[in-house]
Design a protein around this motif. Structure first.
Motif, PDB file in Angstrom:
ATOM      1  N   HIS A 148       0.842  -1.194   0.000  1.00 12.12           N
ATOM      2  CA  HIS A 148       0.000   0.000   0.000  1.00 12.12           C
ATOM      3  C   HIS A 148       0.881   1.249   0.000  1.00 12.12           C
ATOM      4  CE1 HIS A 148      -3.187  -2.762   1.289  1.00 12.12           C
ATOM      5  NE2 HIS A 148      -2.337  -3.197   2.192  1.00 12.12           N
ATOM      6  N   THR A 149       0.402   2.297  -0.656  1.00 11.93           N
ATOM      7  CA  THR A 149       1.103   3.569  -0.580  1.00 11.93           C
ATOM      8  C   THR A 149       0.906   4.181   0.803  1.00 11.93           C
ATOM      9  OG1 THR A 149      -0.782   4.889  -1.333  1.00 11.93           O
ATOM     10  CG2 THR A 149       0.664   3.945  -3.044  1.00 11.93           C
TER      11      THR A 149
ATOM     12  N   ALA B  41      -2.443   5.867   1.079  1.00 12.33           N
ATOM     13  CA  ALA B  41      -3.562   4.944   1.276  1.00 12.33           C
ATOM     14  C   ALA B  41      -3.603   4.440   2.715  1.00 12.33           C
ATOM     15  CB  ALA B  41      -3.447   3.770   0.305  1.00 12.33           C
TER      16      ALA B  41
ATOM     17  N   ARG C 212      -5.030   7.089   5.065  1.00 16.40           N
ATOM     18  CA  ARG C 212      -6.498   7.172   5.030  1.00 16.40           C
ATOM     19  C   ARG C 212      -7.124   5.993   5.777  1.00 16.40           C
ATOM     20  NH1 ARG C 212      -5.328   8.586  -0.329  1.00 16.40           N
ATOM     21  NH2 ARG C 212      -5.834   6.474  -1.037  1.00 16.40           N
ATOM     22  N   GLU C 213      -6.555   4.810   5.622  1.00 15.04           N
ATOM     23  CA  GLU C 213      -7.130   3.620   6.236  1.00 15.04           C
ATOM     24  C   GLU C 213      -7.104   3.680   7.761  1.00 15.04           C
ATOM     25  OE1 GLU C 213      -5.009   0.303   4.690  1.00 15.04           O
ATOM     26  OE2 GLU C 213      -5.682   0.605   2.627  1.00 15.04           O
TER      27      GLU C 213
ATOM     28  N   GLU D 287      -0.379  11.846   4.161  1.00 19.72           N
ATOM     29  CA  GLU D 287       0.832  11.068   4.369  1.00 19.72           C
ATOM     30  C   GLU D 287       1.728  11.726   5.415  1.00 19.72           C
ATOM     31  OE1 GLU D 287       4.791  10.055   1.726  1.00 19.72           O
ATOM     32  OE2 GLU D 287       2.836   9.995   0.727  1.00 19.72           O
TER      33      GLU D 287
END
Length: 305
Positions: free
Chosen positions: A267-268, A271, A274-275, A281
């Motif tokens: 995953h970036t 991402a 957000r999760e 970031e």
């Protein structure tokens, strides 16, 4: 807001709990077997008879249906009584047949099954350090009925060896582990930490809310509403029981979730942020470095290496 989850379930999943049933022991007469410190969390269950467990400077009388976990790599001895000179376990188990069952003494008065639980790198701090070196769960109580059921099913699978028995016994062992932990925590909850919080009705409600929706922008007021207490009551009680404030715990759990994604996925960072509840970031990176002392990128690079 009523968002509830099971923190113990979350932690067991996060640390990648696995199980294996590795050996059995049949013994009779006067006997004693000395085991080297196991490299993983060790468990044994007495299926028939009784014996003595010596570990970590303690002695435990084990009856049929009793189980024990060794949560640290410590040497231990199983024996028919206190005055028998033990023989090393290694040669006995190397001489065992294909079924992996070793023989000690003469006869079959006592039957034990054993195995190991494997955990990921964060298990020691998140789970095992909160448990005593030896967890003894008596099997005679009504509360241990689920453990007895799991052991009976494991016995049947190991004896009859139907298709997929190895996979099923591994899952049954995990079921047994969860019940063992439940019984231990109910009987002797830790003095502090998140496991102690689970046993507290107020703190437990807040913990389950955090685990149920970790990305939510929780406030102390939100969590107090879930627990049906005032903000000051929740903040003080959470800090006293868990050892940190509710929002500090939320941050810690978010970073644990982010760390797991960094270890096991591609995953970036955006991402992942957000999760786990961060708007960017950079916000994740700031929190991650504050908690772990390193950046998310450096953490991922070290794990890949």
């Amino acid at each position: 807001m009523r968002v509830q989850a099971d923190p113990l379930d979350d932690v067991l999943a996060l640390v990648g709990t696995t199980s294996s049933l590795s050996a059995g022991l049949i013994a009779g007469g006067e006997w004693a077997v000395a085991f080297e410190p196991p490299p993983a969390v060790k468990f044994n269950a007495v299926r028939r008879g009784r014996c003595l467990l010596r570990a970590d400077g303690q002695e435990f009388e084990l009856q049929a249906g009793d189980c024990f976990l060794l949560t640290r790599p410590i040497a231990f001895t199983l024996a028919s009584g206190p005055d028998v000179t033990p023989e090393p376990a290694g040669p006995l188990f190397r001489a065992a047949g294909e079924d992996g069952i070793a023989q000690a003494g003469r006869g079959d008065d006592v039957v034990l099954i054993g195995g190991r639980f494997g955990f990921g790198e964060r298990a020691q701090e998140l789970l095992l350090d909160a448990l005593p070196p030896v967890v003894h769960v008596p099997g005679a109580s009504t509360a241990a009925a689920a453990v007895r059921w799991a052991l009976e099913q494991i016995d049947t699978e190991m004896r009859d060896r139907p298709p997929a028995s190895s996979l099923l016994t591994e899952h049954l062992a995990l079921v047994m582990l969860i019940h063992l932990l439940r019984l231990h925590l109910a009987a002797a909850p830790p003095a502090g930490g998140w496991l102690a919080g689970l046993a507290d009705p107020v703190v437990g409600s807040a913990l389950r809310a955090i685990h149920g929706k970790p990305a939510y922008a929780w406030t102390v007021a939100d969590l107090a509403a879930v627990a049906a207490v005032s903000r000051s009551t929740l903040a003080a009680r959470f800090k006293r029981v868990v050892g940190q404030g509710p929002l500090d715990y939320l941050t810690q759990w978010r970073i644990e979730l982010a760390s797991a994604r960094l270890r096991h996925g591609d995953h970036t960072l955006a991402a992942i942020a957000r999760e786990v509840g961060y708007s960017s970031e950079s916000a994740l990176s700031t929190a991650f470095k504050r908690v772990t002392g390193t950046s998310p990128r450096a953490y991922r690079a070290a794990r890949v290496a």
